[in-house]
Design a protein around this motif. Structure first.
Motif, PDB file in Angstrom:
ATOM      1  N   ALA A 140       0.817  -1.222   0.000  1.00 41.56           N
ATOM      2  CA  ALA A 140       0.000   0.000   0.000  1.00 41.56           C
ATOM      3  C   ALA A 140       0.845   1.265   0.000  1.00 41.56           C
ATOM      4  O   ALA A 140       1.898   1.328   0.632  1.00 41.56           O
ATOM      5  CB  ALA A 140      -0.925   0.002   1.215  1.00 41.56           C
ATOM      6  N   PHE A 141       0.363   2.261  -0.731  1.00 40.43           N
ATOM      7  CA  PHE A 141       0.960   3.593  -0.716  1.00 40.43           C
ATOM      8  C   PHE A 141      -0.174   4.601  -0.782  1.00 40.43           C
ATOM      9  O   PHE A 141      -1.232   4.344  -1.345  1.00 40.43           O
ATOM     10  CB  PHE A 141       1.948   3.782  -1.876  1.00 40.43           C
ATOM     11  N   ALA A 142       0.042   5.751  -0.169  1.00 41.31           N
ATOM     12  CA  ALA A 142      -0.974   6.805  -0.141  1.00 41.31           C
ATOM     13  C   ALA A 142      -0.765   7.767  -1.306  1.00 41.31           C
ATOM     14  O   ALA A 142       0.368   8.109  -1.647  1.00 41.31           O
ATOM     15  CB  ALA A 142      -0.900   7.565   1.180  1.00 41.31           C
ATOM     16  N   VAL A 143      -1.872   8.186  -1.889  1.00 37.87           N
ATOM     17  CA  VAL A 143      -1.855   9.170  -2.974  1.00 37.87           C
ATOM     18  C   VAL A 143      -2.804  10.295  -2.589  1.00 37.87           C
ATOM     19  O   VAL A 143      -3.934  10.039  -2.172  1.00 37.87           O
ATOM     20  CB  VAL A 143      -2.321   8.545  -4.308  1.00 37.87           C
ATOM     21  N   GLY A 144      -2.312  11.519  -2.730  1.00 34.71           N
ATOM     22  CA  GLY A 144      -3.168  12.686  -2.501  1.00 34.71           C
ATOM     23  C   GLY A 144      -3.737  13.159  -3.834  1.00 34.71           C
ATOM     24  O   GLY A 144      -3.989  12.359  -4.736  1.00 34.71           O
ATOM     25  N   ASN A 145      -3.896  14.429  -3.971  1.00 32.34           N
ATOM     26  CA  ASN A 145      -4.437  14.993  -5.213  1.00 32.34           C
ATOM     27  C   ASN A 145      -3.339  15.379  -6.195  1.00 32.34           C
ATOM     28  O   ASN A 145      -3.550  16.231  -7.053  1.00 32.34           O
ATOM     29  CB  ASN A 145      -5.339  16.183  -4.899  1.00 32.34           C
ATOM     30  N   ALA A 146      -2.179  14.750  -6.062  1.00 28.77           N
ATOM     31  CA  ALA A 146      -1.045  15.006  -6.950  1.00 28.77           C
ATOM     32  C   ALA A 146      -0.391  13.665  -7.278  1.00 28.77           C
ATOM     33  O   ALA A 146      -0.596  12.677  -6.574  1.00 28.77           O
ATOM     34  CB  ALA A 146      -0.040  15.927  -6.263  1.00 28.77           C
ATOM     35  N   PRO A 147       0.395  13.604  -8.332  1.00 23.81           N
ATOM     36  CA  PRO A 147       1.075  12.354  -8.700  1.00 23.81           C
ATOM     37  C   PRO A 147       2.012  11.852  -7.593  1.00 23.81           C
ATOM     38  O   PRO A 147       2.615  12.634  -6.870  1.00 23.81           O
ATOM     39  CB  PRO A 147       1.878  12.744  -9.942  1.00 23.81           C
ATOM     40  N   LYS A 148       2.110  10.536  -7.497  1.00 19.57           N
ATOM     41  CA  LYS A 148       3.003   9.865  -6.547  1.00 19.57           C
ATOM     42  C   LYS A 148       4.076   9.142  -7.351  1.00 19.57           C
ATOM     43  O   LYS A 148       3.763   8.398  -8.277  1.00 19.57           O
ATOM     44  CB  LYS A 148       2.198   8.864  -5.725  1.00 19.57           C
ATOM     45  N   ASN A 149       5.343   9.367  -7.045  1.00 17.99           N
ATOM     46  CA  ASN A 149       6.446   8.670  -7.706  1.00 17.99           C
ATOM     47  C   ASN A 149       6.710   7.351  -6.992  1.00 17.99           C
ATOM     48  O   ASN A 149       6.841   7.330  -5.768  1.00 17.99           O
ATOM     49  CB  ASN A 149       7.716   9.510  -7.705  1.00 17.99           C
ATOM     50  N   LEU A 150       6.810   6.274  -7.769  1.00 15.49           N
ATOM     51  CA  LEU A 150       7.087   4.944  -7.227  1.00 15.49           C
ATOM     52  C   LEU A 150       8.215   4.308  -8.020  1.00 15.49           C
ATOM     53  O   LEU A 150       8.419   4.616  -9.186  1.00 15.49           O
ATOM     54  CB  LEU A 150       5.860   4.033  -7.350  1.00 15.49           C
ATOM     55  N   SER A 151       8.902   3.362  -7.387  1.00 20.67           N
ATOM     56  CA  SER A 151       9.931   2.565  -8.047  1.00 20.67           C
ATOM     57  C   SER A 151       9.634   1.100  -7.757  1.00 20.67           C
ATOM     58  O   SER A 151       9.469   0.715  -6.595  1.00 20.67           O
ATOM     59  CB  SER A 151      11.308   2.945  -7.523  1.00 20.67           C
ATOM     60  N   ILE A 152       9.518   0.288  -8.813  1.00 18.27           N
ATOM     61  CA  ILE A 152       9.266  -1.133  -8.674  1.00 18.27           C
ATOM     62  C   ILE A 152      10.390  -1.888  -9.370  1.00 18.27           C
ATOM     63  O   ILE A 152      10.742  -1.584 -10.512  1.00 18.27           O
ATOM     64  CB  ILE A 152       7.900  -1.525  -9.272  1.00 18.27           C
ATOM     65  N   THR A 153      10.959  -2.863  -8.667  1.00 18.72           N
ATOM     66  CA  THR A 153      12.014  -3.697  -9.226  1.00 18.72           C
ATOM     67  C   THR A 153      11.429  -5.060  -9.579  1.00 18.72           C
ATOM     68  O   THR A 153      10.829  -5.724  -8.734  1.00 18.72           O
ATOM     69  CB  THR A 153      13.173  -3.867  -8.217  1.00 18.72           C
ATOM     70  N   MET A 154      11.608  -5.459 -10.841  1.00 22.43           N
ATOM     71  CA  MET A 154      11.081  -6.734 -11.315  1.00 22.43           C
ATOM     72  C   MET A 154      11.877  -7.893 -10.723  1.00 22.43           C
ATOM     73  O   MET A 154      13.070  -7.775 -10.469  1.00 22.43           O
ATOM     74  CB  MET A 154      11.140  -6.793 -12.841  1.00 22.43           C
ATOM     75  N   LYS A 155      11.194  -9.021 -10.538  1.00 23.44           N
ATOM     76  CA  LYS A 155      11.808 -10.246 -10.031  1.00 23.44           C
ATOM     77  C   LYS A 155      11.436 -11.378 -10.985  1.00 23.44           C
ATOM     78  O   LYS A 155      10.314 -11.467 -11.448  1.00 23.44           O
ATOM     79  CB  LYS A 155      11.317 -10.548  -8.628  1.00 23.44           C
ATOM     80  N   TYR A 156      12.415 -12.234 -11.250  1.00 21.07           N
ATOM     81  CA  TYR A 156      12.231 -13.376 -12.144  1.00 21.07           C
ATOM     82  C   TYR A 156      12.767 -14.611 -11.459  1.00 21.07           C
ATOM     83  O   TYR A 156      13.591 -14.538 -10.558  1.00 21.07           O
ATOM     84  CB  TYR A 156      13.000 -13.158 -13.462  1.00 21.07           C
ATOM     85  N   MET A 157      12.344 -15.795 -11.926  1.00 23.89           N
ATOM     86  CA  MET A 157      12.858 -17.066 -11.396  1.00 23.89           C
ATOM     87  C   MET A 157      14.350 -17.126 -11.663  1.00 23.89           C
ATOM     88  O   MET A 157      14.838 -16.634 -12.624  1.00 23.89           O
ATOM     89  CB  MET A 157      12.194 -18.256 -12.053  1.00 23.89           C
TER      90      MET A 157
END
Length: 157
Positions: A140-157
């Protein structure tokens, strides 16, 4: 980190629903939508190849909605590009959300455990004794009335 944890997390990510069900809106990757209003501007790192598609889905961060079949709010599908990509996911209103990313490497629309990969908001690890999905509380992450920057790292077998 042990090789067991990413492998199990990858297996859990790959159990995400594949078929388009009674979910939300399918959107194009329009980065201008992340210049205003509730949205998630997501930097996705660790994409292993330029083949197939990435599917990015948003969910409300509740136990009943997170990764539940047909409960996604919006989905962006883009051709995969090895390395890093930036994707914009507009959100309906300020609130708490989770993001799931799936890389269908061969583009067949099926989960191939040995090649496909995945990632989630907040890059959660998973308990090796609980092979299910990570809790909505971990993604979970909170978002207000403006864009939220996120970083997601992919995982593979």
């Amino acid at each position: 980190m042990s090789k067991i944890v990413p492998t199990i997390l990858c297996a859990a990510l790959l159990t995400l629903p594949v078929a388009a069900t009674a979910g939300g809106r399918v959107l194009s990757n329009d980065l201008s939508q992340c210049q205003r209003g509730p949205s998630a501007l997501i930097q996705i790192d660790g994409i292993k190849s330029s083949s197939g598609k990435l599917r990015i889905q948003s969910y409300r961060a509740t136990s009943s909605d997170w990764l539940a079949k047909g409960r996604w709010l919006s989905r962006v599908e883009v051709p995969a590009r090895a390395g890093s990509m930036t994707v914009c996911v507009p959100l309906p209103e300020a609130g708490s959300y989770g993001i799931a990313v799936r890389h269908d490497v061969n583009g067949n629309g099926k989960t191939d455990l040995r090649s496909d990969g995945g990632g989630m908001s907040n890059n959660p690890s998973i308990n090796i004794f609980n092979l299910g999905k990570p809790s909505y509380k971990k993604t979970a992450f909170a978002v207000g009335n403006a864009p939220k920057n996120l970083s997601i790292t992919m995982k593979y077998m």
